[in-house]
Each structure stands twice: as C-alpha cells, then as structure tokens.
Design an enzyme around this catalytic site. Structure first.
Site, mmCIF file in Angstrom:
data_model
loop_
_atom_site.group_PDB
_atom_site.id
_atom_site.type_symbol
_atom_site.label_atom_id
_atom_site.label_comp_id
_atom_site.label_asym_id
_atom_site.label_seq_id
_atom_site.Cartn_x
_atom_site.Cartn_y
_atom_site.Cartn_z
ATOM 1 N N GLY A 241 0.833 -1.205 0.000
ATOM 2 C CA GLY A 241 0.000 0.000 0.000
ATOM 3 C C GLY A 241 0.859 1.242 0.000
ATOM 4 C CG ASN A 242 -0.207 4.703 -1.536
ATOM 5 O OD1 ASN A 242 -0.889 5.549 -0.969
ATOM 6 N ND2 ASN A 242 -0.627 4.067 -2.629
#
Ligand code: C5P
Length: 430
Positions: A241-242
C-alpha cells in the site's frame, strides 16, 4: 466487451429483481461466457429455474442435495473464473458474510477460490440498515467485490438507493475485471482477511466548522473523483500500500458537492470518510476495484478528478493462506495494474474534462507535462512531498496547476481551500 471462454457462476437470490437474472445470463452467454446458475428457493418463486436453465443451457442448482444426489459445490467453486451473486438479497448477504451455509449459493461461495462479486438489491431502508452495512463491509473485508446498488424507483414504491445495478453494467464490470492480466493461477479472492478496511473506525471529515454557502457553479454537473491509496493483497494479512490518506480527494468531493455537483467518490482504504450530501461513496480496496467502478461511472460524468494514489503494481498472486517465512530471501513477482487515468483519457469525449495529480520528488514540471500528454488530461495538479506541509498525511497542501504551456503556483493552504482552487480551474474549462 468479451468474456470468451470465461466460466462464471451466477447465484440468484430471492428479490423481485431476480427477473433481471435472465438478462444477466443472456448477456454473459452473449459475451462468450459459460454460465452455471445457482438459485435459492426464494429466487425460484420470482423466476423459473427453467428460464435460467434454458438461457444458460445448463441445469440450474437450487440446493446442495436434491434428495437423491449431492451436488458437488467444491468442484463448482474451483471450476469458475468468477462468481457473481446477483441479485444478492439482505438474507443472502448476511449468510455469505457469516458463513451460514444453508443454500447452494453459500456452499459454493465458501468453497470458491475465484474472485466473487455481489450485486445487492433491496429496499432502501434494508440497504441503509446497520446490519446490512456491516455485512457488506464484512464481505468486502474478505476481498469480495461489491457492485454497488443504483438509486431510483424501488418495488416498494419508495424511491432511493437499493436497486440492482443495471445488468449491462454488471457484465461490463466482470468483463473488465477478468480482462486484466492475472498472475498464473492467481487464487483470488483473499478470504478471512484481517486487514480489511470494512470494520475500521472512521473519522468523519464533514461538519467541521461553519462556512458560508458555496457558489453553485457546478450545479447539474456530475463528477467522478478517485481518492486514497489502494491495497494490493499478498495474503490474508499482508498487502502492498502507500501513505495516502484520501484527505485531498475527500475535500474535493465535499467542495464539489457544496458547489452543486453530484459526485461519485471512489475511495481506497483509509480511516477517513464522508457523509456529505451530494457525494455517493464507493469504498474500494484494490486498484482493480477502483478501476471497475471508475470505468462504469466515467461515461456519465462531466469531469473526473483522479486524486487517488493508485498502486502501479500488484502481487502476481494473492496467497489464500498466510505466507510462511523460510530461510533466505524471498521474491515477490509483481504485475502491472490498470492505469485508470490513461484509460479514462482514452475514452474521453469532447465535452468531458479530466484532471490528474502528480506527486513528484524530482523533475516535477517535466514529469507532470509528460503525464498530461500521455494520459490525455486537461490539467494536472502537481505537488511534492519535498515541500513542507504538502502531499501525503498533511491537512495542508501546496500545488501548481499545470496545463500544456501554463503553470499556476499556489501558496501552502488547507486542503479545503486547495480543493476550491482546483474546482475554480475546472469550472473555467467545463
Ligand atoms: O503515473 P502516475 O501514477 O504518477 O500518475 C498520477 C495520476 O494518474 C494520478 O491522477 C493518479 O490518480 C492517476 N493514476 C491512475 N491509475 C493508476 C496510476 C495513476 O488513475 N494506475
């Protein structure tokens, strides 16, 4: 749109919308899919199994056993490339979410290793009930894909959210999803994830402070906004993810709605949410889910603002069980995700406007101009995490608006004010 050679299980549960299952089967078969239909007993009160058997050219299964023989639900679950439950009633959703296995649909669902889509249909109060909301969130948190309800006239005579999505939209979502290259033998969906966003505590961004009524310069316009990160599952507990929070995109959606627009907000997994009037929220998890909703909503939109930090890659396979550690290093193969902006840019019609974001740490202007052209955007919002108080994780942002030959720089401002600057620029080109 092709589903050539794809094997689809259609689960039909007992809603008045069950008659539309005939259109779904016909559409799937026409697109080249091989279809097997499962029905609940209640569904058979609304539409004859013979109709669906004739259209699918295969016998319809209504129970795990029929008194004389046992229908092998495990085999069927492994056979399929995708399972679609449409219409999915409140009861069937609840049973799927909680593993109550008293129908062929739930038995096959629990055994399926393919992606599972569910398209609910029910009355508006049932759809809005916390029990239904919880079951939908649970199903999404297991990695299943919601095909959101439509709004309009309902069988009860009431009007609101709860209509089954249009059969052609349902088929398009499936076709688009299955057209994305998958890693060999990818066993989706991820079951029993504990990383789902569904059950998280959400901080509502709305109602924070009193403001003067906004100008109505987006009245009558329909906007598509993407926001937040995407999570690409490695296994039931891990993902790539980020750090995007979705705050900028949510601020844009709320500001656009306040200015009179009707907004479809496609929001990746984040703690933040919105209940602003005029904003229809579509919670998604992965880039492919974000892509599926966005391509459906784009044709009817006047403009799209793509503020999401979409993962460019996803693991080539999502393991059904938690990956065990072994001696030595490990390698994860990644495959490309669809580029939503580029696809919408390709399908852009003359009256539509497309706005992208560029988060750059170096050569900002040059990279932004490249994206502008490549993705057929009308303008791009450039920001940099190198600027203090800008980009991910801040309540403020500092942007430059870049068109072909013009750059307009703005000061550091709250994301709400930045949203209005972006919308001012959009209104000028709409
Ligand atoms: O190529 P890059 O990711 O830097 O482009 C950023 C812009 O493209 C953003 O507007 C982002 O929301 C959009 N995008 C997208 N789908 C992707 C990657 C980026 O819509 N897979």
């Amino acid at each position: 749109m092709s589903l050539k050679g794809k094997k689809i299980i259609l689960g039909v549960s007992g809603s008045i919308a069950a008659y539309k299952a005939a259109l779904i089967v016909r559409g799937l078969v026409k697109a080249g899919a091989e279809v097997r239909v499962l029905m609940t007993k209640a569904a058979a009160d609304f539409i004859s199994p013979l109709t669906l058997a004739t259209l699918s050219k295969h016998e319809v299964t209504t129970s795990v056993h029929d008194g004389e023989s046992w229908n092998n639900h495990v085999e069927l679950g492994l056979w399929a490339d995708a399972m679609l439950v449409a219409p999915a009633t409140a009861t069937t959703l609840g049973k799927m979410a909680n593993g109550i296995c008293d129908s062929a649909i739930v038995a096959v669902y629990l055994s399926a290793r393919c992606p599972v889509f569910f398209a609910p249909a029910m009355d508006l109060d049932m759809w809005a009930h916390p029990a239904t909301r919880r079951n939908v969130e649970l199903l999404q948190s297991y990695g299943n894909h919601l095909i959101d309800v439509g709004t309009g006239e309902l069988a009860s005579g009431l009007s609101g959210a709860g209509r089954l999505a249009e059969p052609e939209d349902i088929i398009k979502i499936l076709a688009d999803f299955l057209a994305q290259p998958l890693g060999k033998g990818t066993p989706l969906p991820v079951k029993a994830s504990n990383t789902g966003t569904g059950m998280s505590t959400k901080a509502d961004l709305t109602g924070t402070g009193v403001s003067s009524p906004a100008k109505q310069d987006l009245k009558g316009k329909t906007l598509l906004i993407t926001a937040g990160p995407t999570y690409e599952d490695l296994d039931p507990v891990r993902y790539l993810g980020n750090r995007s929070t979705g705050r900028m995109g949510i601020a844009l959606a709320e500001a656009a709605a306040a200015r009179g627009a009707s907004v479809n907000l496609v929001l990746g997994p984040t703690e933040l949410t919105t209940t602003a009037e005029g904003v229809t929220l579509h919670n998604v998890r992965s880039a492919r889910e974000m892509h599926a909703i966005s391509v459906i909503k784009w044709p009817k939109a006047d403009a799209a603002i793509l503020a999401a930090a979409v993962a460019d890659y996803r693991p080539s396979r999502t393991e059904a069980g938690k990956i065990k550690k072994k001696e030595g290093p490990m390698t994860v193969k990644l495959v490309r995700n669809p580029d939503i902006a580029a696809e919408l840019g390709q399908d852009k019609r003359p009256h539509q406007r497309l706005v992208g974001f560029a988060l750059e740490t170096e050569n900002g202007l040059e990279n932004a101009r490249g994206k502008l052209k490549r993705k057929n955007l009308d303008f791009i919002v450039l920001n940099s995490p190198n600027d203090k108080g800008a980009a991910f994780g801040h309540t403020t942002n500092k942007i430059q608006l870049v068109t072909g030959n013009k750059v307009t720089a703005f000061e550091l401002k709250s994301k709400d004010d930045v949203a209005d600057d972006i919308l001012d620029a959009l209104v000028k080109v709409l």
